[in-house]
Motif scaffolding. Structure first.
Motif, mmCIF file in Angstrom:
data_model
loop_
_atom_site.group_PDB
_atom_site.id
_atom_site.type_symbol
_atom_site.label_atom_id
_atom_site.label_comp_id
_atom_site.label_asym_id
_atom_site.label_seq_id
_atom_site.Cartn_x
_atom_site.Cartn_y
_atom_site.Cartn_z
ATOM 1 N N LEU A 145 0.827 -1.208 0.000
ATOM 2 C CA LEU A 145 0.000 0.000 0.000
ATOM 3 C C LEU A 145 0.862 1.259 0.000
ATOM 4 O O LEU A 145 0.582 2.209 -0.733
ATOM 5 C CB LEU A 145 -0.940 0.008 1.207
ATOM 6 N N GLU A 146 1.911 1.254 0.803
ATOM 7 C CA GLU A 146 2.796 2.427 0.851
ATOM 8 C C GLU A 146 3.539 2.609 -0.468
ATOM 9 O O GLU A 146 3.723 3.741 -0.933
ATOM 10 C CB GLU A 146 3.773 2.322 2.016
ATOM 11 N N GLU A 147 3.971 1.535 -1.095
ATOM 12 C CA GLU A 147 4.645 1.641 -2.395
ATOM 13 C C GLU A 147 3.722 2.266 -3.434
ATOM 14 O O GLU A 147 4.150 3.110 -4.235
ATOM 15 C CB GLU A 147 5.106 0.264 -2.864
ATOM 16 N N LYS A 207 1.933 7.178 -6.622
ATOM 17 C CA LYS A 207 0.994 8.240 -7.001
ATOM 18 C C LYS A 207 1.553 9.617 -6.651
ATOM 19 O O LYS A 207 1.469 10.562 -7.451
ATOM 20 C CB LYS A 207 -0.369 8.030 -6.328
ATOM 21 N N TYR A 208 2.155 9.723 -5.476
ATOM 22 C CA TYR A 208 2.741 11.004 -5.086
ATOM 23 C C TYR A 208 3.880 11.389 -6.032
ATOM 24 O O TYR A 208 4.042 12.558 -6.383
ATOM 25 C CB TYR A 208 3.245 10.959 -3.644
ATOM 26 N N ARG A 209 4.677 10.412 -6.458
ATOM 27 C CA ARG A 209 5.765 10.671 -7.402
ATOM 28 C C ARG A 209 5.202 11.187 -8.725
ATOM 29 O O ARG A 209 5.721 12.119 -9.327
ATOM 30 C CB ARG A 209 6.602 9.409 -7.625
ATOM 31 N N ASP A 222 9.191 6.639 -15.851
ATOM 32 C CA ASP A 222 9.321 5.385 -15.105
ATOM 33 C C ASP A 222 8.122 5.117 -14.201
ATOM 34 O O ASP A 222 8.001 4.045 -13.624
ATOM 35 C CB ASP A 222 10.612 5.385 -14.284
ATOM 36 N N VAL A 223 7.214 6.068 -14.089
ATOM 37 C CA VAL A 223 6.011 5.899 -13.274
ATOM 38 C C VAL A 223 4.973 5.032 -14.004
ATOM 39 O O VAL A 223 4.154 4.376 -13.374
ATOM 40 C CB VAL A 223 5.423 7.287 -12.920
ATOM 41 N N ALA A 226 -2.747 18.112 -5.643
ATOM 42 C CA ALA A 226 -2.772 17.524 -4.300
ATOM 43 C C ALA A 226 -3.795 16.393 -4.304
ATOM 44 O O ALA A 226 -4.943 16.590 -4.705
ATOM 45 C CB ALA A 226 -3.147 18.569 -3.258
ATOM 46 N N ALA A 227 -3.351 15.215 -3.896
ATOM 47 C CA ALA A 227 -4.239 14.048 -3.863
ATOM 48 C C ALA A 227 -4.177 13.406 -2.486
ATOM 49 O O ALA A 227 -3.152 13.440 -1.812
ATOM 50 C CB ALA A 227 -3.849 13.036 -4.934
#
Length: 169
Positions: free
Chosen positions: A6-8, A13-15, A30-31, A74-75
């Motif tokens: 979940l953290e990955e 998404k933040y990246r 690379d995302v 912002a998400a």
């Protein structure tokens, strides 16, 4: 539930959001999976924007979000479901786009609907991202004679002025 996974996915998404706002196109590539799709339901173009393939997605960002376009995304409130090597996510987001060349500010909100895949290298990537706007508001900078914008980073060393500063005034 695997909290590391979940953290990955949250970090992924933040990246994505950070790379768009900072115009880090090589890092953004690379995302995405190679065959990723986007479906941005924005009214700015009069119809949804649909793009297929990481290369075409990055080319779009390079062409449309140049130095005279400032974005802030912002998400939060992610709802992520993992199923083995794939996952889905729903994210609430808000954004502001200042297009100094066109002298407009667009703000809006929506819910991203994402699909993710874990690659052979073990890294999660976005296979699909898209949204339909909850709202979108646009205003002309010409209607705001007192509006002044200071944006960074500075494009002229020591002057404190950016490309956006010069364009808005």
């Amino acid at each position: 539930m695997d909290l590391v996974t979940l953290e990955e996915i949250r970090q992924l998404k933040y990246r994505y959001l950070r790379c768009v706002d900072q115009k880090l196109w090589d890092e953004l590539a690379d995302v995405f999976t190679a065959d990723a799709t986007v479906d941005y339901g924005t009214r700015v173009y009069g119809k949804p924007l649909k793009i297929t393939g990481a290369g075409d997605i990055i080319a779009y960002f390079r062409a449309k979000l140049g130095p005279d376009v400032i974005t802030v995304h912002a998400a939060g409130q992610p709802e992520i479901t993992v199923d083995g090597e794939t996952a889905t996510g729903t994210w609430r987001f808000e954004d502001t786009v200042i297009a100094t060349e066109h002298r407009v500010v667009v703000t809006g909100a929506a819910f991203y609907e994402d699909r993710y895949e874990r690659g052979a290298d073990g890294k999660w990537r976005i296979a699909h991202t898209g949204y339909v706007r909850t709202y979108e508001a646009m205003l002309s900078l010409d209607d705001l004679p007192s509006f002044r914008l200071t944006a960074g980073p500075s494009s002229a060393a020591g002057t404190g002025a950016s490309v956006a500063d010069a364009t808005v005034r």
